[in-house]
Write an enzyme that holds these catalytic residues in place. Structure first.
Site, PDB file in Angstrom:
ATOM      1  N   GLY A 236      -4.917  -5.350  16.212  1.00 37.99           N
ATOM      2  CA  GLY A 236      -4.536  -6.553  16.938  1.00 37.99           C
ATOM      3  C   GLY A 236      -3.131  -6.431  17.506  1.00 37.99           C
ATOM      4  O   GLY A 236      -2.898  -6.746  18.649  1.00 37.99           O
ATOM      5  N   PRO A 590       1.739   3.162  -1.700  1.00 38.42           N
ATOM      6  CA  PRO A 590       2.476   4.106  -0.851  1.00 38.42           C
ATOM      7  C   PRO A 590       1.623   4.692   0.277  1.00 38.42           C
ATOM      8  O   PRO A 590       2.150   5.074   1.327  1.00 38.42           O
ATOM      9  CB  PRO A 590       2.920   5.205  -1.829  1.00 38.42           C
ATOM     10  CG  PRO A 590       2.165   4.995  -3.080  1.00 38.42           C
ATOM     11  CD  PRO A 590       1.700   3.573  -3.118  1.00 38.42           C
ATOM     12  N   GLN A 596       1.078   2.264   7.680  1.00 35.51           N
ATOM     13  CA  GLN A 596       1.660   1.229   8.532  1.00 35.51           C
ATOM     14  C   GLN A 596       2.902   1.747   9.237  1.00 35.51           C
ATOM     15  O   GLN A 596       3.118   1.476  10.410  1.00 35.51           O
ATOM     16  CB  GLN A 596       2.039   0.008   7.678  1.00 35.51           C
ATOM     17  CG  GLN A 596       0.874  -0.897   7.399  1.00 35.51           C
ATOM     18  CD  GLN A 596       0.382  -1.530   8.674  1.00 35.51           C
ATOM     19  OE1 GLN A 596       0.980  -2.440   9.209  1.00 35.51           O
ATOM     20  NE2 GLN A 596      -0.707  -1.036   9.203  1.00 35.51           N
ATOM     21  N   GLU A 663       5.846  -4.039  10.985  1.00 25.83           N
ATOM     22  CA  GLU A 663       6.500  -3.967  12.287  1.00 25.83           C
ATOM     23  C   GLU A 663       7.759  -3.118  12.321  1.00 25.83           C
ATOM     24  O   GLU A 663       8.114  -2.551  13.350  1.00 25.83           O
ATOM     25  CB  GLU A 663       6.769  -5.395  12.785  1.00 25.83           C
ATOM     26  CG  GLU A 663       5.472  -6.009  13.250  1.00 25.83           C
ATOM     27  CD  GLU A 663       5.461  -7.517  13.277  1.00 25.83           C
ATOM     28  OE1 GLU A 663       5.560  -8.079  14.363  1.00 25.83           O
ATOM     29  OE2 GLU A 663       5.320  -8.135  12.198  1.00 25.83           O
TER      30      GLU A 663
END
Ligand SMILES: Cc1cc2nc3c(=O)[nH]c(=O)nc-3n(C[C@H](O)[C@H](O)[C@H](O)COP(=O)(O)OP(=O)(O)OC[C@H]3O[C@@H](n4cnc5c(N)ncnc54)[C@H](O)[C@@H]3O)c2cc1C
Ligand code: SF4
Lengths: 700, 325
Positions: A236, A590, A596, A663
């Site tokens: 997304g 981890p 990410q 992010e």
């Protein structure tokens, strides 16, 4: 039930994704995959003018085409109530707000027939003069009331002008970033089904609960009528954080034809309808003493929005947090154009803002003759620069030092354009990073069953992040049971209020009630409470607890280091190596954490070198609206990615001690790469993306 | 997408008779370009004639020629031992194109006649002289950072996207074609029409002619060849500039040179001027640069693709210098 064993804790272990097998075997169903009896398909008819009115629509001709069941348009669409997002007020009038704005929806028995009929639908327009060209000096730029998400437009501390006037060294440049699209692999898709007085919407969303609320308000449904289900989401990056037209159109259409309707968008339709990152022009002025100690920082950001909705990217907010300066001013201006509406894309604000400030810091390091890492250490802050609030924890310095050590920064020769290796100019660069650590109110239910199994329900979304997996681990530890006996159910608005999978707030928000409810359940079981056949449930709502949080500035911090090679003949930029070191609170898993972060770093690399949505202002359209022409980094673009964490205990966050890391991996990477390109070639790159068209014309 | 009929061709004659003289019919190779264009509404055929079952899928020796059937898949072509051994430039060019999945289905013939990637051409809601003659060319004032710098016209500045065709141009390939009049052949370079004022007319062969194969003449035994593609993304991207080069250096002098440029024109661009400048002269970087400059004298860049002129110049120099080493 008496517990006869004590589980080993799962948090901190690299558990592989609990739904991984379902995904790789195709068993996992995404929104557009769910089979339903009687399903029909809606296809958007997009406006082909950038501004004006719809005069007429040849509905009769479209209805006569093979397979067509109905056409939805301004004269037969349900009337909607504004839910605070004008991009969802579809077919309410004759206005065309931007190219690609839906003017009708064709519903047919197959997607192919719906598409063919939609593309053949004749629309009569009254075009009006339009303006779709963003410029840093646009005369209609104004200061909005606030910027995304609800931050102040301007902050002003001390006297920036006076400090700049007296500064030994001044850096003053404009930095530009282009429009970019989130481009998750899975397109937006909404399916609406009416049954027994309830409306179920299967949608690809980062926020099932939010979507249910929005649809309820828009359509004026009674509370409890709408249920949104979103079990698996194929990415997304913010584009699915809020309700998008696919869901609204599906609900309208299902209501009109009395059958389940699915609206899936094509890639070109996603570009105007699901949000994108605004272009920005950012002016940075830094004043410092000869040793590079900042006396003044000014960050002014301009961006665009649409005519439908004011969305102002908070690019300058990056400088409110990052480096200490007694005189600090940040401000934003925005211009409403005849363009699609920009929205959230991974690290809105921080991603473009860090490109500007972290590039300028590199220019300051050059101007002062101070090493870029040392410059940042010298300007580390003890309280939040713009507000003076204490940090709950700030381990930027640890990230910078550990990053420099891992990357091998110490031996770096600071001179630019000094390393030629055959075809390639080589260089290294770095940047700092931060991202807010927030949490939002969420409800979770933990249920124990007599067979020894547990089910935990929370309206979370796993958009590929591993959320389901880390929540399973946190729940298992709170219950003191092995992960194998705990099943997480997510992506369902019926589970109650939940925070969006966005703003890096997911795990922090959802784990709060999950852990608390699980601890409570474990306690009840341990104290001998009877376990009925239908199970024993503990529910927790974190709303009150969130209100009681102390006043701290809460952020994750990080540092990025990049090595680049620039082809001396062709200007091609390659990035053989990236290092990212992060202080992100507790790392629950981890493996998924690393995924990410390398995903964020890769997106940062992609943003530095490749990604640009090219607006042709004459048409008001992004002309490269497909994945062949809009370049997202491939594996071949990505070299070695090194990820590490520094210890970051923080008791002022949430029961799990997590800060969120979805992010921060993208923040600062474009600047680190641009700084490395300067180090390689001696030419500053103040505009993204840094492709051959720029490296060649800038003096190769 | 318009609903269409599908037929599988039994043999070459049957295929040609179904498609020739029928403007609504198209050959279907791998479909990687045609089907995309059908989904976008750019191509709206009523009949697809699938030619992938025709026995044109082999690479064979014919005297000193190497013959490549029009239906040889891109991946098979690149991997073929005779191609890799004799024409490494061709193998490299193919492997630099598209992705593994696409190359597994894309055919040699389809690759040569794939359409431009110009973003206005692929959007039926916008004008485009190539798609809708006379409607105008929005690229000239609009997005053209990867469009033509050579041989374009005021009517169209599109580029040809193929990598394979660039290598074939440098190899002096000949194309075998069959139409209702029977089989014939032509040099690859003659397959493409100059843009002029009819950018919609791309090929010199008759509508509905079937490409049946490609023939490659031998290279001098001491020829060195290479393909170098410049692109924004490291893989899975069309070229922003490409060079296929064949170089024979004897006693420090250029005895034979062939240079084909990709992503600069509406078709693979043989740099005849540069070749003429170089033939018989010294094989030095200075000579290569002078030749590249001479070739690019005719370049007419637009607002946002002027970077291609120094890019192509430096690329040609880099590639030839490498080959001469
Ligand atoms: C995302 C993407 C990236 C790509 N990247 C590259 C790249 O980097 N470099 C590159 O070179 N290519 C690239 N391509 C293009 C790809 O190589 C072509 O689509 C492919 O080679 C076309 O071959 P095909 O057999 O699939 O043709 P088809 O799609 O089947 O046909 C294309 C056209 O050729 C006609 N045709 C087919 N066979 C014959 C024949 N024997 N005789 C006459 N006409 C015929 C068809 O009627 C149609 O008009 C890319 C494609 C995509 C989708
Ligand atoms: S360059 Fe050619 S293909 Fe592109 S818009 Fe112009 S006419 Fe069409």
């Amino acid at each position: 039930m008496t517990r006869t064993w004590q589980a080993a804790p799962s948090v901190g272990h690299p558990l592989t994704r609990v739904e991984g097998l379902d995904k790789v075997t195709g068993r996992a169903r995404y929104a557009a995959d769910i089979p339903l009896p009687g399903l029909v398909y809606g296809w958007v008819v997009p406006a082909t003018i950038p501004r004006g009115r719809v005069l007429g629509l040849d509905v009769a001709a479209t209805l006569a085409m093979p397979g067509v069941l109905a056409v939805l348009h301004q004269h037969n669409a349900p009337r909607l109530t504004d839910a605070g997002d004008a991009t969802l007020l579809l077919f309410q009038d004759d206005r065309v707000a931007h190219r690609g704005d839906p003017v009708a929806l064709v519903i047919a028995d197959t997607p192919e027939r719906a598409r063919e009929a939609a593309e053949r639908t004749a629309v009569d327009y009254l075009p009006e003069p339009h303006d779709a060209a963003f410029r840093a000096d646009h005369p209609r730029l104004y200061e909005p009331d606030h910027v995304n998400p609800r931050l102040p437009t301007v902050t002003d501390k001390g006297d920036v002008e006076a400090a700049l006037a007296g500064a030994a060294v001044v850096v003053d440049h404009e930095y530009r970033t282009p429009p970019q699209h989130n481009n998750p692999m899975e397109p937006h898709s909404g399916t609406a089904v009416w049954a027994d007085g309830r409306l179920t919407v299967y949608d690809s969303t980062q926020h099932a609960y939010g979507m249910a609320r929005t649809l309820t308000k828009l359509f004026g449904f009674d509370p409890g009528v709408v249920r949104v289900v979103s079990e698996h989401v194929g990415g997304g990056f913010g584009a699915k954080g809020l309700t998008r037209p696919d869901a609204v159109l599906a609900v309208m259409a299902a209501t009109l034809v009395g059958r389940p309707v699915r609206v899936t968008m094509t890639r070109p339709q996603l570009f105007p309808l699901t949000g994108y990152r605004t272009p920005t022009a950012q002016r940075i002025r830094l004043g410092a003493d000869r040793d590079g100690r900042l006396v003044a920082v000014e960050h002014r950001a301009s961006s665009q929005t649409s005519r439908l909705l004011e969305f102002t990217e908070q690019s300058a907010s990056y400088s409110r947090v990052m480096y200490a300066a007694d005189n600090l001013r940040t401000s934003h201006r925005v211009v409403a154009l005849d363009v699609p509406t920009p929205r959230w894309m991974r690290a809105p604000g921080e991603a473009p803002g860090s490109f500007a400030l972290e590039s300028a810091m590199d220019e300051l390091a050059e101007a002062c003759g101070v090493d870029p890492v040392e410059l940042r250490l010298r300007n580390d802050a003890t309280t939040e620069p713009a507000t003076g609030e204490p940090f709950s924890s700030r381990r930027l310095a640890e990230c910078l030092r550990e990053g420099a050590r891992r990357f091998g920064w110490a031996d770096r020769d600071p001179r630019p354009a000094a390393r030629r290796d055959g075809r390639w100019w080589r260089g290294t660069g770095m940047a700092g990073a931060h991202y807010p650590a927030r949490a939002g109110p969420t409800v979770a239910h933990a249920t124990a069953f007599p067979d020894g199994g547990y089910v935990v329900r929370v309206g979370a979304a796993d958009i590929g992040t591993g959320a389901r997996t880390v929540l399973t681990q946190l729940a298992a530890d709170a219950l003191e049971v092995p992960v194998g006996v705990v099943r997480l159910e997510i992506g369902d608005s019926d589970f109650g209020r939940a925070q969006v999978a966005g703003g890096s707030m997911g795990t922090a928000s959802w784990s709060w009630p999950v852990v608390t409810a699980c601890r409570d359940l474990a306690h009840r079981l341990a104290s001998g409470e009877r376990l009925p056949p239908e199970g024993l449930t503990s529910t927790y709502d974190s709303t009150e607890a969130l209100r009681a949080l102390g006043a701290f500035a809460r952020y994750a911090f990080g540092a990025h280091f990049a090595e680049v090679a620039v082809d001396a003949a062709t200007g091609e930029v390659r990035v053989p190596r990236l290092t990212g070191v992060y202080a992100v609170g507790r790392v629950v898993n981890p493996l998924t954490a690393r995924s990410q972060l390398i995903g964020g770093m890769t997106m940062g690399l992609s943003c530095a070198l490749l990604e640009e949505s090219i607006m042709d202002a004459r048409f008001g359209d992004f002309v490269n609206h497909n994945l062949a022409d809009y370049h997202v980094a491939t594996n071949a673009d990505v070299g070695e990615l090194d990820v590490a964490f520094v210890d970051d205990p923080d008791d002022e966050l949430n029961p799990s001690g997590v800060k969120g890391l979805g992010e921060i991996g993208i923040v600062g990477v474009p600047a680190a790469i641009a700084n490395a390109v300067w180090h390689a070639t001696g030419v500053r790159q103040r505009e993204l993306p840094i492709g051959p068209a720029r490296t060649i014309t800038s003096g190769q | 997408m318009r609903e269409f009929a599908y037929a599988r061709a039994r043999d070459v004659d049957a295929a040609v008779s179904l498609v020739a003289d029928n403007p609504g019919a198209r050959y279907l190779g791998g479909g990687t370009n045609l089907v995309d264009l059908m989904k976008l509404g750019i191509e709206r055929p009523e009949l697809l004639v699938d030619v992938t079952g025709l026995p044109l899928d082999e690479v064979t020796e014919d005297g000193d020629l190497l013959r490549i059937g029009a239906l040889v898949r891109n991946s098979d072509l690149a991997a073929h031992p005779l191609v890799r051994d004799r024409y490494p430039v061709l193998s490299q060019a193919v492997l630099n194109g598209a992705s593994g999945q696409l190359r597994n289905v894309a055919t040699t013939g389809g690759n040569l006649v794939q359409r431009t990637r110009c973003g206005y051409f692929t959007d039926p809601t916008k004008p485009c002289n190539k798609r809708m003659p006379g409607s105008g060319c929005p690229a000239i004032e609009g997005e053209h950072h990867n469009l033509a710098i050579l041989g374009a016209s005021d009517h169209c500045v599109a580029t040809h996207p193929s990598d394979l065709a660039v290598a074939l141009a440098a190899l002096d390939a000949r194309i075998d074609v069959q139409d209702l009049a029977g089989p014939h052949e032509l040099p690859l370079e003659d397959l493409y029409r100059p843009v002029g004022d009819r950018p919609d007319l791309e090929l010199t062969i008759r509508d509905g002619a079937l490409i049946t194969g490609v023939a490659l003449p031998p290279l001098p035994p001491d020829a060195r060849t290479t393909y170098r593609k410049v692109r924004e993304r490291a893989s899975y991207a069309f070229a922003i500039a490409a060079v296929a080069a064949v170089l024979v250096v004897r006693d420090g002098l250029v005895s034979d040179v062939r240079i084909a440029l990709g992503a600069v024109a509406s078709h693979p661009w043989r740099a005849r001027i540069a070749e003429r400048e170089l033939r018989g002269g010294p094989a030095t970087a200075a000579a290569f640069e002078a030749a590249a400059i001479a070739e690019l004298d005719a370049a007419r860049p637009l607002r946002d693709n002027a970077y291609k002129v120094p890019l192509v110049r430096d690329l040609v120099v880099a590639v030839l210098t490498e080959l001469a080493r």
